[in-house]
Motif scaffolding. Structure first.
Motif, mmCIF file in Angstrom:
data_model
loop_
_atom_site.group_PDB
_atom_site.id
_atom_site.type_symbol
_atom_site.label_atom_id
_atom_site.label_comp_id
_atom_site.label_asym_id
_atom_site.label_seq_id
_atom_site.Cartn_x
_atom_site.Cartn_y
_atom_site.Cartn_z
ATOM 1 N N PRO A 21 33.779 23.297 30.022
ATOM 2 C CA PRO A 21 33.073 23.555 31.261
ATOM 3 C C PRO A 21 33.857 24.464 32.207
ATOM 4 C CG PRO A 21 33.672 21.228 31.060
ATOM 5 C CD PRO A 21 34.156 21.902 29.854
ATOM 6 N N SER A 22 33.114 25.360 32.852
ATOM 7 C CA SER A 22 33.722 26.351 33.730
ATOM 8 C C SER A 22 32.708 26.784 34.775
ATOM 9 C CB SER A 22 34.183 27.563 32.910
ATOM 10 O OG SER A 22 34.641 28.602 33.738
ATOM 11 N N HIS A 23 33.208 27.281 35.889
ATOM 12 C CA HIS A 23 32.332 27.822 36.920
ATOM 13 C C HIS A 23 31.840 29.215 36.552
ATOM 14 C CE1 HIS A 23 34.950 24.815 38.827
ATOM 15 N NE2 HIS A 23 33.925 24.563 39.615
ATOM 16 N N LYS A 48 42.542 26.804 30.463
ATOM 17 C CA LYS A 48 42.757 27.098 31.882
ATOM 18 C C LYS A 48 41.429 27.150 32.627
ATOM 19 C CE LYS A 48 44.985 30.463 34.984
ATOM 20 N NZ LYS A 48 45.681 31.774 35.055
ATOM 21 N N ASN A 49 41.413 26.523 33.799
ATOM 22 C CA ASN A 49 40.268 26.594 34.697
ATOM 23 C C ASN A 49 40.804 26.884 36.088
ATOM 24 O OD1 ASN A 49 38.292 25.440 36.729
ATOM 25 N ND2 ASN A 49 37.080 25.197 34.872
ATOM 26 N N HIS A 50 40.203 27.855 36.764
ATOM 27 C CA HIS A 50 40.723 28.258 38.071
ATOM 28 C C HIS A 50 40.555 27.181 39.144
ATOM 29 C CE1 HIS A 50 41.693 32.400 37.060
ATOM 30 N NE2 HIS A 50 40.545 32.488 36.423
ATOM 31 N N ASP A 106 42.142 32.587 44.412
ATOM 32 C CA ASP A 106 42.234 32.350 45.857
ATOM 33 C C ASP A 106 43.512 32.897 46.481
ATOM 34 O OD1 ASP A 106 39.884 31.050 45.386
ATOM 35 O OD2 ASP A 106 40.599 29.051 45.882
ATOM 36 N N ALA A 107 44.341 33.554 45.686
ATOM 37 C CA ALA A 107 45.569 34.146 46.224
ATOM 38 C C ALA A 107 45.228 35.259 47.213
ATOM 39 C CB ALA A 107 46.426 34.695 45.093
ATOM 40 N N LYS A 108 45.999 35.352 48.260
ATOM 41 C CA LYS A 108 45.800 36.415 49.256
ATOM 42 C C LYS A 108 45.840 37.786 48.587
ATOM 43 C CE LYS A 108 47.750 38.083 53.633
ATOM 44 N NZ LYS A 108 48.829 37.874 54.638
ATOM 45 N N GLN A 109 46.758 37.955 47.638
ATOM 46 C CA GLN A 109 46.883 39.212 46.907
ATOM 47 C C GLN A 109 45.609 39.523 46.125
ATOM 48 O OE1 GLN A 109 48.889 41.702 46.652
ATOM 49 N NE2 GLN A 109 48.204 42.656 44.748
ATOM 50 N N SER A 110 45.081 38.554 45.406
ATOM 51 C CA SER A 110 43.893 38.778 44.592
ATOM 52 C C SER A 110 42.683 39.106 45.452
ATOM 53 C CB SER A 110 43.600 37.541 43.736
ATOM 54 O OG SER A 110 42.552 37.791 42.817
ATOM 55 N N GLY A 118 31.841 35.253 39.432
ATOM 56 C CA GLY A 118 31.795 33.803 39.313
ATOM 57 C C GLY A 118 32.310 33.067 40.529
ATOM 58 N N ASP A 119 32.962 33.753 41.468
ATOM 59 C CA ASP A 119 33.405 33.085 42.683
ATOM 60 C C ASP A 119 32.184 32.649 43.484
ATOM 61 O OD1 ASP A 119 36.075 33.316 42.143
ATOM 62 O OD2 ASP A 119 36.371 35.136 43.303
#
Length: 283
Positions: A21-23, A48-50, A106-110, A118-119
C-alpha cells in the motif's frame, strides 16, 4: 549474459523500493514484490513509504510467508510522523525498522522544486538546520535513537549543506549513514563530493532510476564507483512508480548496463551484495 545476471541477483539486495500500500500508484504490492525477489533468490528488499513506517508490513511478510528474500522496513521523517521526531524513530525501530530517512517529500530542499506526483497535502518544508545553520537538537536526538538500535540513518531529500553536516555528525557519533540518491535533480551532490564522503565512510546510494530517468549522466553514475574502487557504494532501483518497469526488472536492467559498460562482475557483486549486506548488519 543472462546467466551472469542471474548469478549476480542470487544473494543481492535492493534497499530502496516503493510498493503498495502506498499513497502513490505502484507497479506491485509488498507481497508480490518479495515473492518475485525470492524467485531470483535475492537476500533482501527494503520497502519504503514516504508517509508511514513499513517495519510492521515487513514483519508480517517475513512471519507469514516462506520467501527466500527477507523484507525490510524503515521510517521516513516526514510530516505525518511528526517530522524530525525521535519518538517516531523509537517506535519504528522497536518494531524492527532498519533505516531512518530524514525528510524526503516534505524536506524544505525538495519542496523548493514543488510537490511530487501523489502529494496530497500542503505543508511547510522541514530542515534539520536552525536559522544559524546549526543542526537542531531534535536531529541529534534522532541520532541517539538510531545509535541505540544500531540502525542506519539516510539523508532523504535534504540539501547539500544539510547532507554534509548530517554525514559528518553521524560519522562522529558512530552510526552508519547513507547519502540518499545524490544523482537526483533535487538532491544533487557533485561527483567530487560524493567521492570525499565515501572516503570518510559514508555509504553512497547509486540509484538506477536517476540514470534511467535522465537525472544524471553515465559519468556521474559510474565515476564515483571507479574512483572509490567500488567501496562504500551500493546500488538501489528506487522503482515502484506505476509508469516505470518493476523494481526487479529495473535491477536486471542496471546490472546489464554495468556489464555492458565494462564493470567487472565482482565489483557489481560488491555493490549489490557485499556492501548492502554489511549495511543490514550481515542479515
Amino acid at each position: 549474459m543472462r546467466e551472469i545476471i542471474n548469478e549476480l541477483l542470487d544473494g543481492s539486495y535492493d534497499l530502496h523500493v516503493h510498493s503498495s500500500p502506498s499513497h502513490v500508484k505502484r507497479t506491485t504490492d509488498d507481497i508480490d514484490l518479495i515473492k518475485t525477489a525470492s524467485e531470483y533468490n535475492m537476500s533482501g528488499v527494503m520497502i519504503k513509504n514516504h508517509y508511514e513506517p513499513t517495519s510492521g508490513r515487513a514483519a508480517l511478510i517475513n512471519s507469514h510467508f516462506n520467501f527466500s528474500t527477507k523484507a525490510y522496513g524503515g521510517v521516513v521523517l516526514n510530516t505525518p510522523v511528526g517530522g524530525i521526531n525521535p519518538y517516531a524513530c523509537e517506535s519504528a525501530l522497536n518494531l524492527g525498522a532498519k533505516i531512518v530517512w530524514l525528510p524526503t517529500r516534505d524536506a524544505k530542499q525538495s519542496l523548493k522544486y514543488g510537490n511530487m506526483k501523489g502529494d496530497f497535502f500542503n505543508r511547510k518544508g522541514i530542515s534539520v538546520l536552525d536559522q544559524k545553520g546549526r543542526l537542531i537538537d531534535k536531529f541529534k536526538e534522532v541520532v541517539e535513537v538510531v545509535k541505540k538500535y544500531d540502525a542506519v540513518l539516510a539523508t532523504g531529500h535534504i540539501s547539500d549543506e544539510e547532507s554534509y553536516k548530517v554525514c559528518n555528525y553521524a560519522l562522529e557519533h558512530g552510526i552508519k549513514i547513507i547519502l540518499t540518491h545524490p544523482d537526483w535533480v533535487r538532491t544533487k551532490i557533485p561527483v567530487e563530493e560524493q567521492i570525499k564522503l565515501a572516503s570518510k565512510g559514508v555509504f553512497i546510494e547509486k540509484v538506477w532510476a536517476n540514470l534511467d530517468d535522465g537525472d544524471c549522466s553515465k559519468y556521474e553514475f559510474i565515476e564515483v564507483m571507479k574512483k572509490t574502487n567500488f567501496e562504500n557504494i551500493f546500488i538501489t532501483t528506487d522503482r515502484g512508480y506505476y509508469t516505470k518497469k518493476s523494481p526487479i526488472e529495473s535491477l536486471i536492467d542496471c546490472i546489464e548496463f554495468l556489464l555492458n559498460e565494462g564493470v567487472d562482475k565482482k565489483d557489481i557483486a560488491k555493490m549489490i551484495k557485499t556492501t548492502p549486506k554489511f549495511i543490514m548488519k550481515g542479515e
